[in-house]
Design a protein around this motif. Structure first.
Motif, PDB file in Angstrom:
ATOM      1  N   GLU A  21      39.855  16.547  13.710  1.00 36.94           N
ATOM      2  CA  GLU A  21      40.412  15.272  14.168  1.00 36.94           C
ATOM      3  C   GLU A  21      40.255  14.192  13.117  1.00 36.94           C
ATOM      4  O   GLU A  21      39.285  14.162  12.369  1.00 36.94           O
ATOM      5  N   LYS A  74      48.210   6.523  29.577  1.00 38.08           N
ATOM      6  CA  LYS A  74      48.495   7.745  28.796  1.00 38.08           C
ATOM      7  C   LYS A  74      49.942   8.167  29.020  1.00 38.08           C
ATOM      8  O   LYS A  74      50.582   8.710  28.124  1.00 38.08           O
ATOM      9  N   VAL A  83      37.737  18.254  28.342  1.00 36.49           N
ATOM     10  CA  VAL A  83      38.283  19.420  27.648  1.00 36.49           C
ATOM     11  C   VAL A  83      37.364  20.579  28.007  1.00 36.49           C
ATOM     12  O   VAL A  83      36.172  20.531  27.701  1.00 36.49           O
ATOM     13  N   LYS A  88      43.283  14.269  31.291  1.00 35.56           N
ATOM     14  CA  LYS A  88      42.978  12.880  30.925  1.00 35.56           C
ATOM     15  C   LYS A  88      43.263  11.937  32.076  1.00 35.56           C
ATOM     16  O   LYS A  88      44.351  11.986  32.666  1.00 35.56           O
ATOM     17  N   ILE A 114      46.814  12.804  19.237  1.00 32.92           N
ATOM     18  CA  ILE A 114      46.008  13.038  20.442  1.00 32.92           C
ATOM     19  C   ILE A 114      46.078  11.805  21.334  1.00 32.92           C
ATOM     20  O   ILE A 114      46.181  11.896  22.545  1.00 32.92           O
ATOM     21  N   GLU A 115      45.991  10.646  20.711  1.00 32.02           N
ATOM     22  CA  GLU A 115      46.039   9.412  21.502  1.00 32.02           C
ATOM     23  C   GLU A 115      46.344   8.239  20.592  1.00 32.02           C
ATOM     24  O   GLU A 115      46.135   8.287  19.384  1.00 32.02           O
ATOM     25  N   VAL A 159      42.928  20.530  29.065  1.00 33.79           N
ATOM     26  CA  VAL A 159      42.741  19.120  28.690  1.00 33.79           C
ATOM     27  C   VAL A 159      43.279  18.264  29.830  1.00 33.79           C
ATOM     28  O   VAL A 159      44.469  18.326  30.141  1.00 33.79           O
ATOM     29  N   LYS A 184      32.924  12.725  19.125  1.00 30.07           N
ATOM     30  CA  LYS A 184      33.052  12.298  20.521  1.00 30.07           C
ATOM     31  C   LYS A 184      32.001  12.926  21.440  1.00 30.07           C
ATOM     32  O   LYS A 184      31.557  12.300  22.389  1.00 30.07           O
ATOM     33  N   ALA A 189      50.919  16.526  21.722  1.00 29.39           N
ATOM     34  CA  ALA A 189      50.764  17.661  22.645  1.00 29.39           C
ATOM     35  C   ALA A 189      51.775  17.549  23.779  1.00 29.39           C
ATOM     36  O   ALA A 189      52.041  16.453  24.271  1.00 29.39           O
ATOM     37  N   TYR A 201      46.271  22.057  24.598  1.00 23.31           N
ATOM     38  CA  TYR A 201      45.110  21.887  23.723  1.00 23.31           C
ATOM     39  C   TYR A 201      45.565  21.910  22.264  1.00 23.31           C
ATOM     40  O   TYR A 201      46.334  22.785  21.854  1.00 23.31           O
ATOM     41  N   LEU A 202      45.080  20.940  21.482  1.00 23.40           N
ATOM     42  CA  LEU A 202      45.417  20.879  20.057  1.00 23.40           C
ATOM     43  C   LEU A 202      44.205  21.330  19.255  1.00 23.40           C
ATOM     44  O   LEU A 202      43.144  20.708  19.344  1.00 23.40           O
ATOM     45  N   VAL A 230      38.371  11.784  29.468  1.00 21.25           N
ATOM     46  CA  VAL A 230      38.989  13.048  29.076  1.00 21.25           C
ATOM     47  C   VAL A 230      38.017  14.200  29.264  1.00 21.25           C
ATOM     48  O   VAL A 230      36.862  14.105  28.850  1.00 21.25           O
ATOM     49  N   GLU A 281      47.409  18.234  29.426  1.00 19.22           N
ATOM     50  CA  GLU A 281      48.179  18.556  28.222  1.00 19.22           C
ATOM     51  C   GLU A 281      47.697  19.788  27.488  1.00 19.22           C
ATOM     52  O   GLU A 281      46.614  20.321  27.731  1.00 19.22           O
TER      53      GLU A 281
END
Ligand code: AMP
Length: 416
Positions: A182, A103, A155, A143, A272-273, A141, A204, A118, A177-178, A153, A175
């Motif tokens: 999604e 990450k 949250v 990870k 996000i990733e 958040v 998820k 983020a 939060y967004l 992860v 990180e």
């Protein structure tokens, strides 16, 4: 073309369906595969994370293309070992797979490439973690920095739980939060040219209404009726091409499948990733709608010929997949239960095995199988996917009942 497919989960069953449906594929070999893939391919034993074993198998079967499904073999260098034998491989080098494998590395690339994401801090001790948590505020958040099969992860609004997760992981990325719906966007690339597939959405959390712990994914649908029409072009211009350029600049071009996980926030799409391979279970729905022959597309990406590939063609309508998980998933999945009703088109095997004694189909993982269906619209595809799931009998199993429901009912709104 002789194609060797590496892996044995639901994503690989979906890839096998696509590859076997390509008229240019004379023979499909899967290693290790699974009982669903066995209906489409010759299965071979291999340790998928052993680069020299996979490369030797590719030579032995005379593969013209090796398609690597999961992340662990990529991070282990399987694509490099196959290419070293002169065989085209679909999948990034070990170094380029660091976009998923670390990450911290992914953040470094995003910052260097100016990709919207983020704000984040990498933390290795309780003190720096606490400071980062307080800097960003709740929801927190946290990870795991390494590969965690989609489950690293947390949250949470609970600061103590965030700290506990950080302590369990050792090295984490904390990180901002967004907030926003999604989107998963898959991009096929040879390192330079890049073709986006249809955007999809996955689910998820384990429970209805996005409750409970994160999982590898409990269902997905495509396309996204609520997504802004400009989304894909915007993400290609602001995220994908700058990232590919930065990877080339570093001498580690990324070729294969770039998975962009996005949140559509009030300030615009934010990454996000990144993943370095097809996502599971979004692959099941995206490939169900792809009309372009899959092996030809992946071969073009594996041989640097993507710029000359014709535009992708898509079927009309929509696709939905619903994951059936074993009792106890994700915390402590129970395996070894008999499955009935799985022998139907649209049932994709993820964690299944055959009992040696009598050939009975058994659960062999947390996510056991998924019901995947297409239809003229999202509502019809959703009904058909749930009909498949209702036909499956597996003691103690569970599934979400709200996959694609908010999209069907027009309840997804974009912030801002
Ligand atoms: P990842 O493994 O990074 O995809 O994270 C798994 C899931 O955690 C994502 O699909 C999101 O639902 C959630 N998540 C990860 N990062 C963030 C973030 N910065 N803000 C909000 N949710 C996040």
């Amino acid at each position: 073309m002789r194609v060797l497919l590496v892996g044995g989960g639901g994503r690989e069953h979906a890839l096998a369906l696509g590859l076997a449906g390509d008229p240019s594929v004379e023979q499909l070999i899967a290693a290790p595969g699974n009982p669903g893939i066995a209906a489409l391919a010759e299965l071979r034993e291999v340790n998928p994370t052993d680069p020299s074993a996979v490369a030797a198998l590719a030579v032995e079967v005379g593969a013209d293309l090796v398609v690597i499904g999961p992340e662990a073999p990529l991070v282990a260098g399987v694509a490099d070992a196959v290419r070293a034998k002169g065989i085209p491989a679909f999948g990034p080098s070990a170094e380029a797979a660091g976009l998923e494998g670390s990450k911290t590395f992914a953040k470094e690339i995003m910052i260097a490439a100016g990709v919207p994401t983020a704000r984040a801090h990498t933390c290795t001790d309780a003190e720096s973690t606490a400071k980062a948590l307080d800097d960003f505020g709740p929801p927190y958040v946290v990870k795991n920095d390494g590969l965690a099969a989609g489950k690293g992860v947390v949250v949470t609004e609970d600061r103590a739980a965030a700290l506990r997760h950080a302590e369990e992981c050792g090295r984490v990325v904390v990180e901002e939060y967004l907030a926003g719906p999604e989107v998963s966007l898959f991009v096929v690339t040879d390192g330079e040219a890049a073709l986006p597939l249809l955007p999809a959405q996955d689910f998820k959390r384990v429970g209805d209404g996005d409750t409970g712990p994160n999982t590898g994914g409990m269902g997905a649908y495509a396309p996204l009726p609520w997504a802004p029409p400009s989304l894909v072009d915007e993400v290609m211009a602001d995220v994908v091409h700058p990232t590919l350029a930065e990877m080339r600049r570093r001498g580690t071009p990324f070729a294969g499948l770039l998975y962009v996980g996005l949140a559509l926030t009030a300030a615009g799409p934010r990454v996000i990733e990144f993943n370095a391979r097809f996502g599971d279970p979004e692959t099941q729905v995206v490939l169900a709608l792809l009309e372009t022959p899959l092996a030809g597309l992946l071969h073009a990406a594996a041989t640097g010929a993507l710029a000359a590939h014709p535009p992708l063609r898509w079927r009309d309508g929509a696709a939905v997949t619903v994951v059936v998980a074993s009792e106890g998933y994700p915390a402590a999945p129970r395996t070894g239960d008999v499955i009935a009703g799985a022998d139907r088109a649209g049932v994709i095997h993820a964690g299944t095995a055959r009992r040696a004694a009598d050939g009975a189909l058994l659960s062999a993982g947390g996510r056991v199988l998924c019901g995947t269906a297409t239809g003229p619209d999202l509502a019809a595809a959703r009904d058909a996917a749930y009909a498949l799931v209702r036909g499956v009998e597996l003691a103690g199993s569970h599934h979400r009942t709200d996959i694609a429901a908010a999209a069907v009912e027009g309840r997804i709104t974009l912030p801002g």
